[in-house]
Motif scaffolding. Structure first.
Motif, mmCIF file in Angstrom:
data_model
loop_
_atom_site.group_PDB
_atom_site.id
_atom_site.type_symbol
_atom_site.label_atom_id
_atom_site.label_comp_id
_atom_site.label_asym_id
_atom_site.label_seq_id
_atom_site.Cartn_x
_atom_site.Cartn_y
_atom_site.Cartn_z
ATOM 1 N N ASN A 61 38.490 65.781 10.913
ATOM 2 C CA ASN A 61 37.341 64.959 10.557
ATOM 3 C C ASN A 61 38.068 63.351 10.593
ATOM 4 O O ASN A 61 39.069 63.100 9.755
ATOM 5 N N MET A 62 37.612 62.843 11.192
ATOM 6 C CA MET A 62 37.906 61.319 11.321
ATOM 7 C C MET A 62 37.261 60.041 10.394
ATOM 8 O O MET A 62 37.327 58.944 10.653
ATOM 9 N N ASN A 63 36.442 60.735 9.527
ATOM 10 C CA ASN A 63 35.627 59.665 8.785
ATOM 11 C C ASN A 63 36.648 59.052 7.719
ATOM 12 O O ASN A 63 37.532 59.778 7.119
ATOM 13 N N LEU A 64 36.511 57.724 7.585
ATOM 14 C CA LEU A 64 37.395 56.834 6.847
ATOM 15 C C LEU A 64 36.848 56.845 5.516
ATOM 16 O O LEU A 64 37.444 56.787 4.274
ATOM 17 N N SER A 65 35.580 56.464 5.305
ATOM 18 C CA SER A 65 34.874 56.125 3.967
ATOM 19 C C SER A 65 34.567 57.381 3.188
ATOM 20 O O SER A 65 34.815 57.136 1.838
ATOM 21 N N ARG A 66 34.071 58.546 3.722
ATOM 22 C CA ARG A 66 33.920 59.357 2.942
ATOM 23 C C ARG A 66 34.235 61.221 3.586
ATOM 24 O O ARG A 66 33.549 61.808 3.953
ATOM 25 N N PRO A 67 35.954 61.069 3.637
ATOM 26 C CA PRO A 67 36.240 62.283 4.348
ATOM 27 C C PRO A 67 35.969 63.660 3.625
ATOM 28 O O PRO A 67 36.001 64.511 4.270
ATOM 29 N N LEU A 68 35.474 63.605 2.246
ATOM 30 C CA LEU A 68 35.195 64.949 1.582
ATOM 31 C C LEU A 68 33.875 65.182 1.452
ATOM 32 O O LEU A 68 33.284 66.450 1.072
ATOM 33 N N ASP A 69 32.925 64.221 2.329
ATOM 34 C CA ASP A 69 31.555 64.675 2.376
ATOM 35 C C ASP A 69 31.174 65.349 3.757
ATOM 36 O O ASP A 69 31.238 64.507 4.686
ATOM 37 N N PRO A 70 30.944 66.360 3.757
ATOM 38 C CA PRO A 70 30.661 67.184 5.228
ATOM 39 C C PRO A 70 29.332 66.475 5.788
ATOM 40 O O PRO A 70 29.240 66.370 7.189
ATOM 41 N N ALA A 71 28.442 65.799 5.048
ATOM 42 C CA ALA A 71 27.481 65.034 5.680
ATOM 43 C C ALA A 71 27.788 63.915 6.651
ATOM 44 O O ALA A 71 27.193 63.391 7.513
ATOM 45 N N TYR A 72 29.112 63.380 6.272
ATOM 46 C CA TYR A 72 29.447 62.147 6.918
ATOM 47 C C TYR A 72 30.742 62.316 7.751
ATOM 48 O O TYR A 72 31.335 61.466 8.252
ATOM 49 N N ALA A 73 30.837 63.571 7.945
ATOM 50 C CA ALA A 73 32.185 64.009 8.920
ATOM 51 C C ALA A 73 31.863 63.423 10.423
ATOM 52 O O ALA A 73 30.879 63.561 10.789
#
Length: 158
Positions: free
Chosen positions: A108-120
């Motif tokens: 998961n390379m999301n920076l702002s919400r790495p713990l939210d699977p919807a934003y992964a």
């Protein structure tokens, strides 16, 4: 003429853009099982025991089990990951089967919400060789094959 020359240069590179799923490393082995149904059940049960969600793509006609994604999110960019297992087999005759196992991995390379699977933002990475080896050994062990054991670890003073 220039267009034709450019196509001749670019055409071989287009093959490199193709899906890497068929080129991914797989562990292949032969095993003896009482029947195809027993092998099918053992593979499904071992996927479940390793916490892979079963039911993603189960196709008895093509003899392929593709699990759902096993997620492991983490609070930092690039630390969360997920894996998906694929098991294929074919009958070789006389209760022998050729089994192919692959464990695909993404991070998961999301920076702002790495713990939210919807934003992964999932990015492919090298297959998980450790999970693949564990799954292979569990399938072999359940069907009575000799389990491969590595060398004994070095213990100082012994």
């Amino acid at each position: 003429m220039k267009l034709l020359a450019a196509l001749c240069v670019v055409a071989p590179l287009l093959g490199a853009c193709a899906s890497t799923a068929d080129k991914a490393p797989r562990q292949t082995f032969e095993i003896e099982a009482p029947s195809e149904n027993v092998l099918w059940a053992v593979c499904g049960q071992e996927l479940q025991r390793l916490d892979f969600p079963v039911g993603g793509d189960l196709d008895p006609a093509t003899r392929k089990l593709l699990s759902g994604w096993r997620n492991s999110l983490a609070p930092f960019r690039g630390k969360g990951h997920r894996e998906r297992a694929e098991v294929r087999f074919e009958a070789l005759g006389d209760r022998r089967f050729k089994v192919e196992v692959r464990v695909e991995s993404e991070r998961n390379m999301n920076l702002s919400r790495p713990l939210d699977p919807a934003y992964a933002e999932w990015e492919a990475q090298a297959d998980d060789a450790t999970s693949m080896a564990i799954l292979v050994q569990r399938i072999k062990g359940r069907l009575g094959e000799q389990i491969e054991v590595g060398p004994a670890p070095f213990i100082p003073g012994k």
